[in-house]
Design a protein around this motif. Structure first.
Motif, PDB file in Angstrom:
ATOM      1  N   VAL A 130       0.699  -1.090   0.069  1.00 34.56           N
ATOM      2  CA  VAL A 130       0.004   0.080   0.042  1.00 34.56           C
ATOM      3  C   VAL A 130       0.910   1.226   0.056  1.00 34.56           C
ATOM      4  O   VAL A 130       0.741   2.279  -0.594  1.00 34.56           O
ATOM      5  N   SER A 131       1.809   1.354   0.909  1.00 32.33           N
ATOM      6  CA  SER A 131       2.846   2.545   0.871  1.00 32.33           C
ATOM      7  C   SER A 131       3.569   2.614  -0.519  1.00 32.33           C
ATOM      8  O   SER A 131       3.477   3.897  -0.851  1.00 32.33           O
ATOM      9  N   LYS A 132       3.954   1.620  -1.019  1.00 31.78           N
ATOM     10  CA  LYS A 132       4.863   1.808  -2.225  1.00 31.78           C
ATOM     11  C   LYS A 132       3.815   2.230  -3.460  1.00 31.78           C
ATOM     12  O   LYS A 132       4.062   3.152  -4.284  1.00 31.78           O
ATOM     13  N   LEU A 133       2.685   1.615  -3.601  1.00 33.20           N
ATOM     14  CA  LEU A 133       1.411   2.231  -4.384  1.00 33.20           C
ATOM     15  C   LEU A 133       1.101   3.631  -4.394  1.00 33.20           C
ATOM     16  O   LEU A 133       1.209   4.518  -5.102  1.00 33.20           O
ATOM     17  N   LYS A 134       1.157   4.182  -3.008  1.00 34.43           N
ATOM     18  CA  LYS A 134       0.777   5.603  -2.821  1.00 34.43           C
ATOM     19  C   LYS A 134       2.112   6.183  -3.272  1.00 34.43           C
ATOM     20  O   LYS A 134       1.849   7.394  -3.534  1.00 34.43           O
ATOM     21  N   GLU A 135       3.023   5.996  -2.715  1.00 36.41           N
ATOM     22  CA  GLU A 135       4.414   6.565  -3.330  1.00 36.41           C
ATOM     23  C   GLU A 135       4.472   6.625  -4.768  1.00 36.41           C
ATOM     24  O   GLU A 135       4.922   7.743  -5.189  1.00 36.41           O
ATOM     25  N   LEU A 136       3.920   5.808  -5.645  1.00 41.51           N
ATOM     26  CA  LEU A 136       3.899   6.018  -6.959  1.00 41.51           C
ATOM     27  C   LEU A 136       2.485   6.940  -7.479  1.00 41.51           C
ATOM     28  O   LEU A 136       2.396   6.810  -8.596  1.00 41.51           O
ATOM     29  N   GLY A 137       1.953   7.323  -6.390  1.00 44.96           N
ATOM     30  CA  GLY A 137       0.632   8.234  -7.027  1.00 44.96           C
ATOM     31  C   GLY A 137      -0.380   7.521  -7.066  1.00 44.96           C
ATOM     32  O   GLY A 137      -1.373   8.116  -7.603  1.00 44.96           O
ATOM     33  N   LYS A 138      -0.639   6.142  -6.613  1.00 38.91           N
ATOM     34  CA  LYS A 138      -1.872   5.567  -6.866  1.00 38.91           C
ATOM     35  C   LYS A 138      -2.691   5.680  -5.633  1.00 38.91           C
ATOM     36  O   LYS A 138      -2.437   5.761  -4.467  1.00 38.91           O
ATOM     37  N   HIS A 139      -3.982   5.581  -5.679  1.00 40.94           N
ATOM     38  CA  HIS A 139      -5.227   5.871  -4.654  1.00 40.94           C
ATOM     39  C   HIS A 139      -5.441   4.165  -4.427  1.00 40.94           C
ATOM     40  O   HIS A 139      -5.509   3.299  -5.227  1.00 40.94           O
ATOM     41  N   VAL A 140      -5.342   4.012  -2.961  1.00 44.38           N
ATOM     42  CA  VAL A 140      -5.325   2.331  -2.502  1.00 44.38           C
ATOM     43  C   VAL A 140      -6.640   2.466  -1.888  1.00 44.38           C
ATOM     44  O   VAL A 140      -6.648   3.297  -0.643  1.00 44.38           O
ATOM     45  N   ILE A 141      -7.508   1.437  -2.138  1.00 44.75           N
ATOM     46  CA  ILE A 141      -8.493   1.364  -1.396  1.00 44.75           C
ATOM     47  C   ILE A 141      -8.590  -0.179  -0.864  1.00 44.75           C
ATOM     48  O   ILE A 141      -8.281  -1.207  -1.489  1.00 44.75           O
ATOM     49  N   GLY A 142      -8.729  -0.334   0.567  1.00 39.23           N
ATOM     50  CA  GLY A 142      -8.685  -1.578   1.246  1.00 39.23           C
ATOM     51  C   GLY A 142     -10.225  -2.060   1.364  1.00 39.23           C
ATOM     52  O   GLY A 142     -11.250  -1.474   1.498  1.00 39.23           O
ATOM     53  N   LEU A 143     -10.483  -3.487   1.561  1.00 37.27           N
ATOM     54  CA  LEU A 143     -11.616  -3.884   1.664  1.00 37.27           C
ATOM     55  C   LEU A 143     -11.263  -5.279   2.668  1.00 37.27           C
ATOM     56  O   LEU A 143     -10.838  -5.894   2.185  1.00 37.27           O
ATOM     57  N   GLY A 144     -12.135  -5.350   3.761  1.00 38.07           N
ATOM     58  CA  GLY A 144     -11.870  -6.498   4.542  1.00 38.07           C
ATOM     59  C   GLY A 144     -12.831  -6.720   5.627  1.00 38.07           C
ATOM     60  O   GLY A 144     -13.721  -5.737   5.878  1.00 38.07           O
ATOM     61  N   LEU A 145     -12.779  -7.762   6.558  1.00 40.07           N
ATOM     62  CA  LEU A 145     -13.751  -7.869   7.485  1.00 40.07           C
ATOM     63  C   LEU A 145     -13.364  -7.228   8.801  1.00 40.07           C
ATOM     64  O   LEU A 145     -12.224  -7.125   9.202  1.00 40.07           O
ATOM     65  N   ALA A 146     -14.352  -6.612   9.530  1.00 46.19           N
ATOM     66  CA  ALA A 146     -14.219  -5.664  10.616  1.00 46.19           C
ATOM     67  C   ALA A 146     -13.404  -6.490  11.528  1.00 46.19           C
ATOM     68  O   ALA A 146     -12.252  -5.863  12.153  1.00 46.19           O
ATOM     69  N   GLU A 147     -13.641  -7.785  11.720  1.00 45.73           N
ATOM     70  CA  GLU A 147     -12.900  -8.464  12.810  1.00 45.73           C
ATOM     71  C   GLU A 147     -11.677  -9.022  12.509  1.00 45.73           C
ATOM     72  O   GLU A 147     -10.863  -9.473  13.477  1.00 45.73           O
ATOM     73  N   ALA A 148     -11.269  -9.072  11.102  1.00 38.73           N
ATOM     74  CA  ALA A 148     -10.023  -9.585  10.892  1.00 38.73           C
ATOM     75  C   ALA A 148      -9.181  -8.765  10.022  1.00 38.73           C
ATOM     76  O   ALA A 148      -8.245  -8.944   9.435  1.00 38.73           O
ATOM     77  N   THR A 149      -9.467  -7.282  10.223  1.00 38.80           N
ATOM     78  CA  THR A 149      -8.765  -6.499   9.539  1.00 38.80           C
ATOM     79  C   THR A 149      -7.519  -5.797  10.357  1.00 38.80           C
ATOM     80  O   THR A 149      -7.929  -5.383  11.447  1.00 38.80           O
TER      81      THR A 149
END
Length: 191
Positions: A130-149
């Motif tokens: 995620v950090s590297k993608l953001k460094e490259l100017g990309k927008h990053v969306i995460g999607l996961g379970l509340a209890e497992a994130t």
């Protein structure tokens, strides 16, 4: 003057479709999170929400599909490419993670038109990606379970969507910046 108008229309059209979503799914995390729940993982709930964010151009899911055979048909129906990762004893614990990261970085460097990446996982191991993608100017969306994130992953993403909220009127979590995002960007990502 006519070519200029034509060029302007083309530029407006390209800007309108610029936000393209790239979706990666590491299946194991969701399966573990859903073991103690009555509902099954429903890929259509995920896709319905992500299509609100933009056009989805690449969809891949990584797992040992012999272990998750009951999920292959719904994923195929959703046009998701199933990347086979042989069982753990053969390839090692992090084979799916590494393959997902390599594919994401390959797309980030080779496909300039892809400016949004979606990682469907709650695993903190994806924070460096995620950090590297953001460094490259990309927008990053995460999607996961509340209890497992992992809090680390959630806070590192530009925004995070909880799978549990997909069936209801949900709110998207904007970590770190919260409402400090520019108003134009907030409008784009509101439900």
């Amino acid at each position: 003057m006519v070519p200029v108008r034509s060029e302007c229309r083309r530029e407006i059209y390209l800007k309108r479709w610029r936000t393209l979503a790239r979706r990666f799914l590491r299946f194991r995390e969701h399966r573990i999170g859903l073991n103690n729940r009555r509902d099954r993982f429903d890929i259509n709930r995920v896709l319905e929400r992500l299509v609100e964010k933009g056009k989805i151009v690449v969809k891949k899911a990584y797992a040992d599909w012999s272990r998750f055979a009951q999920y292959t048909a719904p994923l195929h129906e959703a046009a998701i490419e199933l990347i086979e990762i042989p069982r753990r004893g053969v390839t090692g614990k992090n084979s799916a993670d590494i393959r997902l990261c390599v594919d994401a970085m390959d797309l980030a460097y080779s496909k300039d038109h892809i400016d949004t990446f979606v990682i469907v996982s709650g695993d903190s191991d994806f924070s460096p990606l995620v950090s590297k993608l953001k460094e490259l100017g990309k927008h990053v969306i995460g999607l996961g379970l509340a209890e497992a994130t992992s809090d680390l992953l959630r806070d590192n993403c530009d925004e995070f969507i909880y799978y549990d909220d997909l069936g209801s009127a949900s709110t998207t979590v904007f970590p770190v910046l919260g409402n400090k995002l520019p108003e134009a960007k907030q409008k784009v990502f509101r439900c």
